[in-house]
Each structure stands twice: as structure tokens, then as C-alpha cells.
Motif scaffolding. Structure first.
Motif, PDB file in Angstrom:
ATOM      1  N   ARG A   1       0.823  -1.214   0.000  1.00 13.54           N
ATOM      2  CA  ARG A   1       0.000   0.000   0.000  1.00 13.54           C
ATOM      3  C   ARG A   1       0.858   1.266   0.000  1.00 13.54           C
ATOM      4  O   ARG A   1       0.351   2.358  -0.207  1.00 13.54           O
TER       5      ARG A   1
ATOM      6  N   LEU B   1       2.384  -4.531  16.293  1.00 14.59           N
ATOM      7  CA  LEU B   1       2.656  -4.448  14.854  1.00 14.59           C
ATOM      8  C   LEU B   1       3.655  -3.316  14.604  1.00 14.59           C
ATOM      9  O   LEU B   1       3.558  -2.233  15.212  1.00 14.59           O
TER      10      LEU B   1
ATOM     11  N   ASN C   1       2.442   0.292  14.022  1.00 11.99           N
ATOM     12  CA  ASN C   1       1.461   0.898  14.926  1.00 11.99           C
ATOM     13  C   ASN C   1       2.161   1.832  15.908  1.00 11.99           C
ATOM     14  O   ASN C   1       3.151   1.463  16.543  1.00 11.99           O
TER      15      ASN C   1
ATOM     16  N   GLY D   1      -9.642  -4.789  12.099  1.00  9.71           N
ATOM     17  CA  GLY D   1     -10.370  -5.806  12.845  1.00  9.71           C
ATOM     18  C   GLY D   1     -11.383  -5.057  13.702  1.00  9.71           C
ATOM     19  O   GLY D   1     -11.056  -4.011  14.262  1.00  9.71           O
TER      20      GLY D   1
ATOM     21  N   GLU E   1     -12.456  -9.481  10.965  1.00  8.03           N
ATOM     22  CA  GLU E   1     -11.412  -8.774  10.223  1.00  8.03           C
ATOM     23  C   GLU E   1     -12.023  -7.998   9.050  1.00  8.03           C
ATOM     24  O   GLU E   1     -12.675  -8.584   8.185  1.00  8.03           O
ATOM     25  N   LYS E   2     -11.818  -6.714   9.041  1.00  8.38           N
ATOM     26  CA  LYS E   2     -12.249  -5.817   7.962  1.00  8.38           C
ATOM     27  C   LYS E   2     -13.632  -6.177   7.402  1.00  8.38           C
ATOM     28  O   LYS E   2     -13.785  -6.441   6.205  1.00  8.38           O
TER      29      LYS E   2
ATOM     30  N   GLN F   1      -9.784  -3.008  16.418  1.00  8.56           N
ATOM     31  CA  GLN F   1      -8.767  -3.735  17.178  1.00  8.56           C
ATOM     32  C   GLN F   1      -7.418  -3.149  16.775  1.00  8.56           C
ATOM     33  O   GLN F   1      -7.061  -3.178  15.592  1.00  8.56           O
ATOM     34  N   VAL F   2      -6.704  -2.620  17.729  1.00 14.07           N
ATOM     35  CA  VAL F   2      -5.407  -2.017  17.403  1.00 14.07           C
ATOM     36  C   VAL F   2      -4.329  -3.097  17.356  1.00 14.07           C
ATOM     37  O   VAL F   2      -4.568  -4.235  17.765  1.00 14.07           O
ATOM     38  N   GLY F   3      -3.151  -2.716  16.888  1.00 15.37           N
ATOM     39  CA  GLY F   3      -2.091  -3.718  16.691  1.00 15.37           C
ATOM     40  C   GLY F   3      -1.250  -3.980  17.919  1.00 15.37           C
ATOM     41  O   GLY F   3      -0.012  -3.931  17.855  1.00 15.37           O
TER      42      GLY F   3
ATOM     43  N   TYR G   1      -1.402  -6.843  21.256  1.00  7.35           N
ATOM     44  CA  TYR G   1      -2.141  -8.001  21.764  1.00  7.35           C
ATOM     45  C   TYR G   1      -1.329  -8.638  22.877  1.00  7.35           C
ATOM     46  O   TYR G   1      -0.097  -8.658  22.823  1.00  7.35           O
TER      47      TYR G   1
ATOM     48  N   ARG H   1      -8.430 -15.215   2.314  1.00  4.76           N
ATOM     49  CA  ARG H   1      -7.314 -14.511   1.654  1.00  4.76           C
ATOM     50  C   ARG H   1      -5.982 -15.227   1.900  1.00  4.76           C
ATOM     51  O   ARG H   1      -4.904 -14.669   1.668  1.00  4.76           O
TER      52      ARG H   1
ATOM     53  N   TRP I   1      -3.598   6.733  18.507  1.00  3.61           N
ATOM     54  CA  TRP I   1      -3.153   5.467  17.909  1.00  3.61           C
ATOM     55  C   TRP I   1      -3.183   5.666  16.403  1.00  3.61           C
ATOM     56  O   TRP I   1      -4.135   6.221  15.875  1.00  3.61           O
TER      57      TRP I   1
ATOM     58  N   ASP J   1      -2.133   3.489  12.670  1.00  3.10           N
ATOM     59  CA  ASP J   1      -1.561   2.400  11.875  1.00  3.10           C
ATOM     60  C   ASP J   1      -1.014   3.113  10.638  1.00  3.10           C
ATOM     61  O   ASP J   1      -1.773   3.589   9.800  1.00  3.10           O
TER      62      ASP J   1
HETATM   63  C1  G1P Z   1      -3.993  -5.381  10.856  1.00  2.00           C
HETATM   64  C2  G1P Z   1      -4.984  -6.354  11.486  1.00  2.00           C
HETATM   65  C3  G1P Z   1      -6.252  -5.650  11.944  1.00  2.00           C
HETATM   66  C4  G1P Z   1      -5.911  -4.495  12.867  1.00  2.00           C
HETATM   67  C5  G1P Z   1      -4.851  -3.585  12.207  1.00  2.00           C
HETATM   68  C6  G1P Z   1      -4.345  -2.580  13.227  1.00  2.00           C
HETATM   69  O1  G1P Z   1      -4.475  -4.906   9.644  1.00  2.00           O
HETATM   70  O2  G1P Z   1      -5.269  -7.389  10.548  1.00  2.00           O
HETATM   71  O3  G1P Z   1      -7.087  -6.549  12.638  1.00  2.00           O
HETATM   72  O4  G1P Z   1      -7.081  -3.766  13.151  1.00  2.00           O
HETATM   73  O5  G1P Z   1      -3.718  -4.320  11.738  1.00  2.00           O
HETATM   74  O6  G1P Z   1      -3.327  -1.799  12.704  1.00  2.00           O
HETATM   75  P1  G1P Z   1      -3.488  -4.347   8.482  1.00  2.00           P
HETATM   76  O7  G1P Z   1      -3.098  -2.973   8.892  1.00  2.00           O
HETATM   77  O8  G1P Z   1      -2.333  -5.273   8.443  1.00  2.00           O
HETATM   78  O9  G1P Z   1      -4.318  -4.368   7.253  1.00  2.00           O
END
Ligand code: G1P
Length: 261
Positions: free
Chosen positions: A13, A106, A109, A140, A155-156, A166-168, A170, A188, A215, A217
Motif C-alpha cells: 500500500r 505491529l 502501529n 479488525g 477482520e475488515k 482492534q489495534v495492533g 495483543y 485470503r 493510535w 496504523d
Molecule cells: C492489521 C490487522 C487488523 C488491525 C490492524 C491494526 O491490519 O489485521 O485486525 O485492526 O492491523 O493496525 P493491516 O493494517 O495489516 O491491514
């Protein structure tokens, strides 16, 4: 408690920015993106950290972060040959996790939230974290009742059941290593983190907490741009005055926490 930073993936992306480097190495204001999730784990008292990277730029992560000594921590590295879902991190990291509980963040994040108390009070099961967002279909999505009991996690979804993403970040108990082996790839072709959370939910062992603060992403052009603003305004990241020295200072750092397992 051990920690994993998942910094694999191909970052499509963000092409062409990610054609010659990893998303998590891109600059966010004045620092490489991965410094921020690293700071979050270090501030939460986690010092034993596995960094999972994609094969193409794996050496760059080691060059940037090294053994962890500079950060007062110990880093291990594993390569994710193919990005096959966030939950795959627990397969790749099973030896590293050993008999411990594990927090995962993640690599794209960025948080201003302090996770220390959630990590300190964690005993068993799994914990996910949510933030109210205007565009839940990008994430999520967690539906929960007023007592905080999780009712669904998807998920999405095209029709989100709540506005809570749902943030990254856990936290899983040690059963994660066994549970992840029972997952089947989704449509997928990925081992989904929401499916893993669902295993815990069905056992009544999934809890949810709402986040304070910012927060982001940083996986799209717009969010990467906003991330720079958030970092600048909140003075997040490592203390760069120290960066050329031996030791890198992490702002707000807490003493390491000790755990029985
Ligand atoms: C991923 C997860 C998603 C979560 C998100 C947070 O998505 O699959 O559940 O909400 O990170 O950043 P991605 O950003 O990889 O599409």
C-alpha cells in the motif's frame, strides 16, 4: 512477558516508497517507524524482544537495531519468508516464546498509550485493545457489551458491528503457541489474528480494553503523513541527542518487569 514486533509484510500500500526498503524502516517525522513500537514495548517493561522481518531488508533491521544492548534490551530476529498473516508470528516465534506469555505489537502501529498496567496485571487468556474510529471497516472490529465481554471480532467486515477497531497490540498467554497450530488460513490465505482471538473468545478467555490517547496504523500514505504529525506533537520516540552515543535513551522508560513465567 516476552515481546514480538511484527515487521514483515511487503508494504504494497506504500509503493513505491517500499520498493527498496521495508515499511517499518520508513521515516516517521524524525525516526524510523520501528522505533515507536519498540519504544512502546520498552516503556511497558518488556526487554526480551523478537523482531520478525521480511527477507528482503532483514539486514537493514539488524544494522539499525543491533543486539538491543544500546536500548538496554535483548533482541532476537526471525525471518518471515512469506507474509501469511499476523497470527503466523506465533508459529515463527514459538521457540522464542518458550514457556512465557507474550505481547505482540505491529511494526507500523504508533501509540501514546502506556500498556504497563495491562501487562503487569495480565494473568491468563488473551487481551485485545480497541479504539473508537470513524472507519472501522479498515480494521479488525470488536463488538462488546457494557461489561466488556467480547461478543464478536471480525477482520475488515464490510458491515462493521461496532466502531471499535482492534489495534495492533495483543497480549496472549502461553497457550497461543498451541492454539495457533489449530488455525486454518482464511479466504485470503492468511492466519488471521482475529481467528486466534476467536479461539480465546470461545473459551471465554478473551478480554478487551479501550485505549487512551493517540493510535495510528501508519500503513497508508495518509496515515503515514498523520503519524509524523502525531509524533512531532507528542514528542514521541527515542532521545535523538543520545543516538550517536553508546546508549539510546527511551523517553518515559520504566524499569523492566519481572514475571513468574
Ligand atoms: C492489521 C490487522 C487488523 C488491525 C490492524 C491494526 O491490519 O489485521 O485486525 O485492526 O492491523 O493496525 P493491516 O493494517 O495489516 O491491514
Amino acid at each position: 512477558m516476552k515481546g514480538i514486533i511484527l515487521a514483515g509484510g511487503s508494504g504494497t500500500r506504500l509503493h513505491p516508497l517500499t520498493k527498496v526498503t521495508s515499511k517499518q524502516l520508513l521515516p516517521v517525522y524524525n525516526q524510523p517507524m520501528i522505533y515507536f513500537p519498540l519504544q512502546t514495548l520498552l516503556n511497558a517493561g518488556i526487554r526480551d524482544i523478537l523482531i520478525i522481518v521480511a527477507p528482503d531488508h532483514s539486514g537493514d533491521f539488524v544494522n539499525l537495531l543491533g543486539s538491543g544492548k544500546q536500548f538496554g534490551a535483548r533482541f532476537s530476529y526471525e525471518v518471515q519468508d512469506k507474509p501469511e498473516g499476523l497470527a503466523q508470528a506465533f508459529l515463527i516465534g514459538s521457540d522464542f516464546i518458550g514457556k512465557d506469555n507474550c505481547a505482540m505489537i505491529l511494526g507500523d502501529n504508533i501509540f501514546t498509550h502506556d500498556f504497563t498496567s495491562s501487562i503487569k496485571s495480565f494473568k491468563k487468556g488473551a487481551k485485545v485493545f480497541v479504539k473508537e474510529v470513524p472507519d472501522p471497516e479498515r480494521f479488525g472490529v470488536v463488538e462488546f457489551d457494557s461489561s466488556g465481554k467480547v461478543l464478536s471480532i471480525e477482520e475488515k467486515p464490510s458491515r462493521p458491528k461496532s466502531h471499535y477497531a482492534q489495534v495492533g497490540f495483543y497480549i496472549f498467554d502461553n497457550n497461543v503457541v498451541e492454539y495457533v497450530k489449530t488455525l486454518k488460513p482464511s479466504k485470503r490465505g492468511e492466519l488471521e489474528i482475529v481467528d486466534l482471538a476467536n479461539v480465546y473468545m470461545q473459551k471465554g478467555e478473551l478480554s478487551v480494553e479501550s485505549l487512551d490517547g493517540e493510535w495510528i496504523d501508519a500503513g497508508t500514505f495518509e496515515s503515514l503523513y498523520r503519524a509524523s504529525t502525531i509524533v512531532r506533537e507528542n514528542d514521541l520516540g527515542m532521545d535523538l541527542e543520545q543516538i550517536s552515543g553508546v546508549k539510546i535513551e527511551v523517553k518515559n522508560i520504566k524499569k523492566p518487569l519481572t514475571f513468574d513465567n
